[in-house]
Every structure is written in structure tokens, then in C-alpha cells.
Design an enzyme around this catalytic site. Structure first.
Site, mmCIF file in Angstrom:
data_model
loop_
_atom_site.group_PDB
_atom_site.id
_atom_site.type_symbol
_atom_site.label_atom_id
_atom_site.label_comp_id
_atom_site.label_asym_id
_atom_site.label_seq_id
_atom_site.Cartn_x
_atom_site.Cartn_y
_atom_site.Cartn_z
ATOM 1 N N ASP A 159 0.816 -1.225 0.000
ATOM 2 C CA ASP A 159 0.000 0.000 0.000
ATOM 3 C C ASP A 159 0.847 1.271 0.000
ATOM 4 O O ASP A 159 0.320 2.374 0.021
ATOM 5 C CB ASP A 159 -1.048 0.002 1.140
ATOM 6 C CG ASP A 159 -0.441 -0.117 2.521
ATOM 7 O OD1 ASP A 159 0.790 -0.083 2.646
ATOM 8 O OD2 ASP A 159 -1.214 -0.236 3.495
ATOM 9 N N ASN A 170 4.684 -10.459 10.382
ATOM 10 C CA ASN A 170 3.948 -9.211 10.530
ATOM 11 C C ASN A 170 2.443 -9.441 10.351
ATOM 12 O O ASN A 170 1.998 -9.775 9.261
ATOM 13 C CB ASN A 170 4.416 -8.190 9.491
ATOM 14 C CG ASN A 170 3.568 -6.922 9.514
ATOM 15 O OD1 ASN A 170 3.647 -6.129 10.443
ATOM 16 N ND2 ASN A 170 2.722 -6.734 8.498
ATOM 17 N N GLU A 171 1.689 -9.324 11.449
ATOM 18 C CA GLU A 171 0.221 -9.274 11.447
ATOM 19 C C GLU A 171 -0.487 -10.576 11.067
ATOM 20 O O GLU A 171 -1.691 -10.560 10.821
ATOM 21 C CB GLU A 171 -0.293 -8.104 10.564
ATOM 22 C CG GLU A 171 0.187 -6.761 11.071
ATOM 23 C CD GLU A 171 -0.372 -5.548 10.324
ATOM 24 O OE1 GLU A 171 -0.966 -5.721 9.240
ATOM 25 O OE2 GLU A 171 -0.225 -4.421 10.824
ATOM 26 N N GLU A 211 3.353 -0.118 15.724
ATOM 27 C CA GLU A 211 2.990 0.439 14.408
ATOM 28 C C GLU A 211 1.828 1.394 14.577
ATOM 29 O O GLU A 211 0.818 1.030 15.181
ATOM 30 C CB GLU A 211 2.525 -0.667 13.440
ATOM 31 C CG GLU A 211 3.558 -1.175 12.476
ATOM 32 C CD GLU A 211 2.915 -1.973 11.333
ATOM 33 O OE1 GLU A 211 1.849 -1.558 10.823
ATOM 34 O OE2 GLU A 211 3.473 -3.003 10.963
#
Length: 820
Positions: free
Chosen positions: A132, A397-398, A495
Site C-alpha cells: 500500500d 507481521n500481522e 505500528e
């Protein structure tokens, strides 16, 4: 330039094709003399068949792996070597097609990213298929060194050292691990000598290497009569390293000498109960001292890794350290960074939270895939574990959050399959290897995570964003970012962020005149986050008037400026909230011990969350970071009509300071009233309330003030030049400010040694004064500030030679009143 205008789409054909690299080379050595000859690839991106003299040596399918091929029997005097690449896009699609049992989401990125599908099926930089904030450039080629190694007897492949402090003996020790390829058919015995002259430490060991892959682990105890200086994070002490020589003398002949730096530091991730609160703490102790983590998140510095030079890395990392950062998270959708990156971090005291390269997706766990990942993880841990800067390994990540919050709309009945895969990959595979290879630092399975609570819930917790545990990621683009109550009072903010546009000088290089408007096709094309451009305008609209110029280019430049002001002000508010929450527990929440905003750097010239533009130019946010991460800082917030000021300190001792609170009317450079509070104690490494007054009382005390006509500024001053940055608190939106006048801003430029002095003069208070010298490389000592005095001196530090004339010619001065 692949980054020019719409070239990311125009050049799509390149990554859909297959490419072959080939060359002929003469062997510079007599190959018959050597027992073993290897062709070594430090990095191949990504899927390739490797041939020498038309004989296939093997295949590669993992960008993060090191490949070594035995060419002893096939090398000649003149050789033809080929690397036949397969398009990463078609390979990923094929792998996905072959995975028939069940689908592994997400199949494709959102359309706004103009990307490629199935990135999770290839062990390659995930964001090279688009993200993104970045373009889709699925590169293929040789991205690291290639060499031929020839040796007899034995050869050193990996060499690493990690330090430990043995509490019972009150002594430092070093664990040195060496991994060899042993080609002799019988064991080789010999001596290894480790010498650290500065620490009066020398030890010799008798060792024996077995044929095959032999490994030696040595424990060196540091001489107790030497004083060991530990390695400290930026702002907490020195980054001392000691020169160390390790000499291997083996019976089979030649010796190997290895020169390295030994660093001494300990790291603990503390997760324990907190009085008066549910849940567990989540903070890092370095050398026994709790450290508030201040910094950002790192993404690849370029879509084309070969363009990332030592100078590129130095500039970006030095900019992080110069903004008072002590940590960066190397995010899991990019690459494991090059050795130089970690060397610079060791040198600058920047702690690294190192993700493994898995992000925002579920991943397959079939046998070949796991085998490739095992090789990847052990290679990367062996390569990197000597660096004191790396303080934690994180699995992904996530991805825990992706399962827990069901991002991919998986039917509840099928959830078990994906949880099983998750545990297989991050726990049974990656974690096992990390714990075997490196006992010197903590491992967590994901970010965000609830840490030990996630473990207890079977590694996927119900809500990984729970503020009582672990770390959180938080984004909210619609709420008013000046309102601190929307932010989570988390244990650790790893974050969070807001977008802005890069400077016009940065955009100009990759665009043409027809692109220079906020709603041009180019501006839409460069925005890879759904509704991103509108969200910025919406956030600006909360507190600022939107530009109304009739000149379209001025309108575009004004909008860019406002996005940067908005981003800087939003992240300032949020970060200050995290910093002042470090010593309090309120309704069970608090003890925040980390603030890593998203994101530090940019991969190309486009709107993004970064504070450093592509090319390294500082956005206003980065200048703000220098202040909001300052070691000593007063922070103000308002709650139910009462103004609170906290003293936030990362210093190691308590200080008696003076708090100066000055109220200005927007219409005058003369202060309306000043309050001096002496003997304010700001405690070491904490955040304490130092001032409290209702806004009404402040306004009454400073007659002629209303919320709309006045602004509050404040700073802390101590002995011996100790001083915080000047901070401020707005009592109303600036679009409602009364009395703001157009100021005559002027700058006088002169040279002093290697830097340039800008003497600024103003005729009225000027909010968010921005100095921009176009594409002249360098940075200012301060920027984006609230100017409340007639004169201010700002220094410009050039990164390349320039002159007073060039700077004067390029300078534009903007403040908020110039864009209304």
C-alpha cells in the site's frame, strides 16, 4: 527510470518474461590442485536453474537463502555459466494452482495497489508484488555476490559470536560458533586462539573437526580484572566494541585468521504482572536497564536492491539516530537487510526488532516450502546473530491478527487448518531453529501479539490487539488525530501512522507538468492505499483550511505542505501520548514502553506514511520526531478542561528543572503572560505530571486571551545547558485561530565551516514554518516550527557540496498563513 510516471505499469512485461544471465570465464587457479571447488551465490532472486558447461548444478527458489554448488568435477579452464530465471509471477501462480487441498489467502492485493498475485507462494520480498506504499516490480536476477571458492582440508562458512553475562560469576563470556565444511576423509585436530587485547583476554582451545559439516562452539571468559564497557542503545551510553582475533591452526596445514568486533550487551523482554492491572508488561531491558523504545519501522530502501548502497543506508540510519531514535523494526514484508545495515546500526546504537519475512498473509506448509524456510532461517540467524543491535526475533507481521480477526473471511469450520499451519510454520519450524541457533535474545511469534498470553491461547489469541498484553498496531484515519483519547493506552505501540505527500522537488523528478495537481491521474496512480488522498484532506480539514489558490501548481504545493503538517502534528500527538503513558496505569492500561511509528523510509516517490522521502529528504514529521523523541520533553494534554503538563525523561538521573510556560496571542510577538515554575523534579526514565491548571484559569490569568486567540508554549530548562525542545499546545483548531496575520518571513544565508546559517526574521507569529531548498541534499537543524520570536537561527547541514548562492536561489519559506 522505472519510477518515472506510469512506468511501473508500462514495464510489467519485464517481470512476466523469463530471463537468462550467462557469461564465459577463465578459471584463475589450477583446479586440479584443490580438493573442493564451490560456486557460491549469496543471493538469487528468485527461481532459477543454474548450469555450468551445460550441466545443471541445481535450482533456487528462495531469495533469502545462500546457495553453494559443488563444481569440483565439472569446472574446466574455460567455463560457461548460466542462470536461467523463471518469472516470479508465473512461478507463484503455478505454486498456488498446485496447492489443491485448500486455498491460502489472500490470492491478490487490492486493485488500488496495481500488483501481482500469490506473493505468499514464493520466498521472495513480499512487497515486490506491490504494497500500500509501493509499486509492483517483481525483480529477477542475481542480487548479491557470486564467487568461486576452492579449498583443501577445511573451510570456514559461518562465524558468529554472542555475549552473555554470567550472574553467578559476575563475569562476561562470549560464545563463539564456527561452522566448517570439512573435506578431508578423517577428523582434523588443531588449536584455536581467541585474543581480545583491550580486555587482556586470550584463550587457546584444542579442537577436533569431524568430516562433513563440522561445528565448533567455544566459550571465552573475559578477564575479570578488565573493565568491560557494554554496548548501549543511542542516547543511553556508548556503542563500545572490542577488536578480536580468532586464529585456527589445524594439523592439515594452513591457518585461518578471523577479525571481528566483540560487543557486550544483554537483552530481556520482560512480560510480568503489573500491580493494579490485568495482563502483563511488555518492555525491553538492555544491560539490566528498562529502555523506552523510540523509533520507527524500516521498509526496503528501493525496489531494486542493487541501488541500495552503503551511502544510502548510512544517510537513512544516521537520520534516524539524529532524530533521537534508538530502534527500528525491520518489517516482515521486505528483505533481511544487508550486512552493512546491521553494522551501521551497531555503530549508531539503533536497536533492531527483526521480523522474519512473512507479512499480512497465510502461508503454505508443504514439505518443500518448509525445507526452504528451514534453510532460510538458519542461514539468516547465523549471518546476523553477532549483531548487538538485533534485540528480538519476530516470526511475522500481522499474521496472528489476520487469523484472529478473520481478514480473509475463512469459514469458522475451516479455521483449524489455518491455525495448524500457523503453528507449524512460526512455532514448530522457525521458533525451533531460532532457539537452537541463538540463545542470546528473545523470540516472539508475531507482531502485534499478546506475547505470553498468545502462547497460552495456542499461539493465536482471540484479540492480539489487547492493550493489556504485548504490542499493538493502530490506525484510524477518520477520527480527529488531535484527540488523544482515540489512541490505545497500550503496553507497546509497534505500528501507527498517517500518510503525507513527499516534497514537490521529490515528485518533480518522476512526473511532468500535467501531473502537478492533487487530483491528476498521476496523483491517483501513485496512491496505493484505498481513499488515501481523500483521507489526508479529511484529516487536514479537522484543523486547517484547505488551499484556495487559483494557481493550480501553487495549490498542489500548498496541499503537499498541509499533508506534511497534518502528518507531523498527528504523529506528534500520538507519540507524546505513548511517551507520557509510560509511568501510569489508568483503568488497568498503561506502562507504555515503546513507540515505533509507521514508517521511516520510502521505496519510491509517492504519498506514504514515511518521515524520510525517497532519496533521504526529511519530511516535517522527521523534524518533529527529533523533538517528540527528545531525551527530555515536556508534554501537554487537556482532559475535561484541565491542562496537564508532564515531564518525560529518558535520562538516567533525576533533574531539578525550571518549567517555563509562555502564552502568546496569535496577533503579537510579545508574550501575553509568562509563568515560571522552579524546582520541578523530573524523574529519571519516567513521565511525571509537573503542572496542572484549568484552561479557564490560564485564559483568565493571561487577560485578553480566548481559546481562539492564544497559544501556549513551554519548555524545561536545567543547569549546565540542559534544555528540552520548545513544545506547544493549541487551544483551538488553527482554522478558527483569531489574529493570525500574514507574516513577512525572510531568511539571510551565510556559510560557517561545512554548514550554512539561515537567520530567519518574521513580522508576526508564524505557525509551521517550513524551509525547503528543493533538491539540494541535506537537512536543517529544525523545521516546521512555531515561530514566536522576531528572529530564529536554523543551521543547514549539506550532504553534498553546495553554496550560499545555490541555497538562496532554491529556498522557499512557507508558513501556515501562506496557504490560506
Amino acid at each position: 527510470d522505472p519510477y518515472y510516471r506510469f512506468n511501473d505499469v508500462m514495464y510489467r512485461w519485464i517481470s512476466l518474461d523469463n530471463w537468462t544471465y550467462s557469461r564465459t570465464f577463465k578459471t584463475p587457479l589450477d583446479v586440479r590442485k584443490w580438493q573442493k571447488v564451490n560456486l557460491v551465490f549469496e543471493g538469487v532472486d528468485t527461481v532459477a536453474q543454474i548450469l555450468i558447461n551445460n550441466i545443471t548444478l541445481g535450482r533456487t527458489d528462495n531469495m533469502f537463502n545462500r546457495y553453494s554448488f559443488d563444481i569440483t568435477s565439472v569446472i574446466k579452464e574455460v567455463n560457461f555459466v548460466e542462470v536461467r530465471f523463471l518469472s516470479a509471477i508465473s512461478y507463484a501462480a503455478e505454486q498456488s494452482r498446485c496447492h489443491k487441498a485448500y486455498s491460502i489467502p489472500p490470492a491478490c492485493p487490492p486493485p488500488v495497489q496495481k500488483g501481482e498475485c500469490h506473493a505468499n507462494f514464493i520466498r521472495k520480498e513480499q512487497c515486490s508484488f506491490s504494497w500500500d506504499w509501493g509499486p509492483s516490480f517483481p525483480t529477477q536476477g542475481i542480487w548479491k555476490d557470486v564467487r568461486i571458492e576452492a579449498y583443501n582440508h577445511y573451510h570456514l562458512i559461518y562465524f558468529s559470536l554472542t555475549s552473555f553475562f554470567v550472574k553467578s560469576a559476575q563475569q562476561w563470556s562470549l560464545e563463539i560458533e564456527s561452522i566448517f565444511d570439512v573435506v578431508s576423509s578423517k577428523p582434523i585436530a588443531g588449536l584455536v586462539t581467541v585474543n581480545i587485547p583491550e580486555l587482556q583476554t586470550q584463550q587457546t582451545f584444542s579442537v577436533k573437526l569431524q568430516p562433513g559439516e563440522g561445528s565448533i562452539v567455544l566459550l571465552v571468559n573475559i578477564n575479570k580484572s578488565s573493565t568491560v564497557e557494554a554496548w548501549w542503545p543511542n542516547g543511553h551510553g556508548k556503542q563500545t566494541g572490542y577488536n578480536m582475533t580468532t586464529t585456527f591452526i589445524m594439523e592439515a596445514g594452513y591457518q585461518i585468521e578471523k577479525f571481528s568486533k566483540a560487543y557486550f550487551r544483554t537483552v530481556e523482554l520482560v512480560q510480568e504482572p503489573i500491580p493494579g492491572s490485568l495482563g502483563l508488561s511488555f518492555y525491553f531491558r538492555i544491560n539490566g536497564r528498562p529502555i523506552f523504545i523510540k523509533g520507527s519501522n524500516w521498509i526496503p530502501a528501493d525496489s531494486f536492491q542493487d541501488r541500495v548502497t552503503y551511502d544510502t543506508l548510512w544517510l537513512l540510519l544516521k537520520s534516524a539516530a539524529d532524530a533521537n531514535m534508538n530502534a527500528l523494526r525491520v518489517w516482515g514484508g521486505g528483505v533481511y537487510e544487508q550486512d552493512e545495515f546491521y553494522n551501521i546500526c551497531d555503530e549508531l546504537g539503533i536497536m533492531i526488532w527483526q521480523d522474519f519475512m512473512f507479512a499480512c498473509a497465510l502461508y503454505p506448509t508443504d514439505r518443500n516450502y518448509l525445507e526452504s524456510i528451514r534453510a532460510e532461517v538458519s542461514h539468516q540467524v547465523r549471518r546476523l546473530k553477532s549483531h548487538p543491535s538485533i534485540i528480538v526475533w519476530s516470526g511475522n507481521n500481522e499474521n496472528e491478527a489476520a487469523i484472529a480477526s478473520n481478514w480473509f473471511s475463512i469459514p469458522y469450520a475451516d479455521r483449524g487448518v489455518y491455525i495448524k499451519d500457523y503453528v507449524m510454520l512460526y512455532v514448530k519450524t522457525i521458533r525451533e531453529i531460532v532457539l537452537t541457533e541463538d540463545k542470546s535474545r528473545p523470540f516472539i511469534a508475531s507482531s502485534p501479539t499478546n506475547g505470553l498470553e498468545s502462547v497460552k491461547e495456542g499461539w493465536v489469541s482471540q484479540n492480539p490487539y489487547d492493550t493489556h498484553y504485548g504490542d499493538t498496531h493502530f490506525y484510524d484515519y477518520s477520527s480527529d488525530c488531535w484527540n488523544w483519547t482515540v489512541y490505545p493506552r497500550t503496553r507497546f505501540a509497534s505500528e501507527y501512522g498517517f500518510q503525507s505527500w513527499p516534497s514537490f522537488s521529490t515528485i518533480e523528478k518522476v512526473s511532468s507538468a500535467e501531473d502537478w495537481s492533487y487530483t491528476s491521474n498521476f496523483s491517483l496512480h501513485r496512491q496505493h492505499h484505498e481513499n488515501g488522498n481523500d483521507q489526508m484532506l479529511q484529516q487536514i480539514g479537522h484543523h486547517f483550511k484547505l488551499p484556495q489558490s487559483t494557481d493550480p501548481i501553487k495549490n498542489f504545493k500548498d496541499t503537499i505542505y498541509l499533508t506534511q503538517v497534518m502528518q507531523a502534528q498527528c504523529i506528534k500527538t500520538e507519540t507524546e501520548f505513548y511517551r507520557f503513558s509510560q509511568s501510569e496505569i489508568i483503568k488497568g492500561e498503561g506502562h507504555t514502553m515503546g513507540a515505533l511509528y509507521w514508517q521511516l523510509n520510502d521505496i519510491w516517490q509517492a504519498p506514504s506514511w514515511a518521515s524520510l522521502e525517497y532519496g533521504g529528504k526529511w519530511k516535517l514529521l522527521h523534524y518533529f520526531a527529533q523533538n517528540f523523541f527528545a531525551p527530555l520533553l515536556p508534554v501537554a494534554y487537556e482532559d475535561k478542561g484541565v491542562l496537564y503538563i508532564y515531564g518525560v525523561s529518558d535520562l538516567h538521573v533525576d533533574h531539578k528543572l525550571t518549567l517555563r510556560v509562555v502564552v502568546h496571542a496569535w496577533s503579537s510577538l510579545e508574550p501575553v503572560c509568562t509563568l515560571v515554575k522552579d524546582g520541578v523534579t523530573v524523574k529519571a526514565q519516567s513521565a511525571v505530571p509537573i503542572y496542572k491548571e484549568s484552561i479557564n484559569d490560564v485564559l483568565e490569568r493571561c487577560r485578553n486571551c480566548t481559546r481562539k486567540s492564544c497559544v501556549i508554549t513551554f519548555c524545561l530548562v536545567g543547569e549546565g545547558g540542559l534544555q528540552s525542545p520548545m513544545n506547544y499546545y493549541f487551544l483551538s483548531s488553527l482554522k478558527d485561530a483569531v489574529g493570525l496575520e500574514k507574516s513577512q518571513l525572510r531568511a539571510f544565508v551565510s556559510q560557517r565551516d561545512d554548514s550554512y546559517i539561515f537567520v530567519l526574521q518574521t513580522t508576526a507569529i508564524a505557525p509551521f514554518v517550513s524551509l525547503d531548498v528543493g533538491s539540494i541534499k541535506g537537512r536543517f537543524s529544525d523545521n516546521g516550527f512555531l515561530m514566536t520570536e522576531k528572529k530564529k537561527v536554523v543551521v543547514f547541514y549539506p550532504w553534498e557540496p553546495t553554496s550560499v548562492e545555490e541555497l538562496e536561489k532554491s529556498l522557499t519559506l512557507t508558513s501556515l498563513v501562506d496557504v490560506f
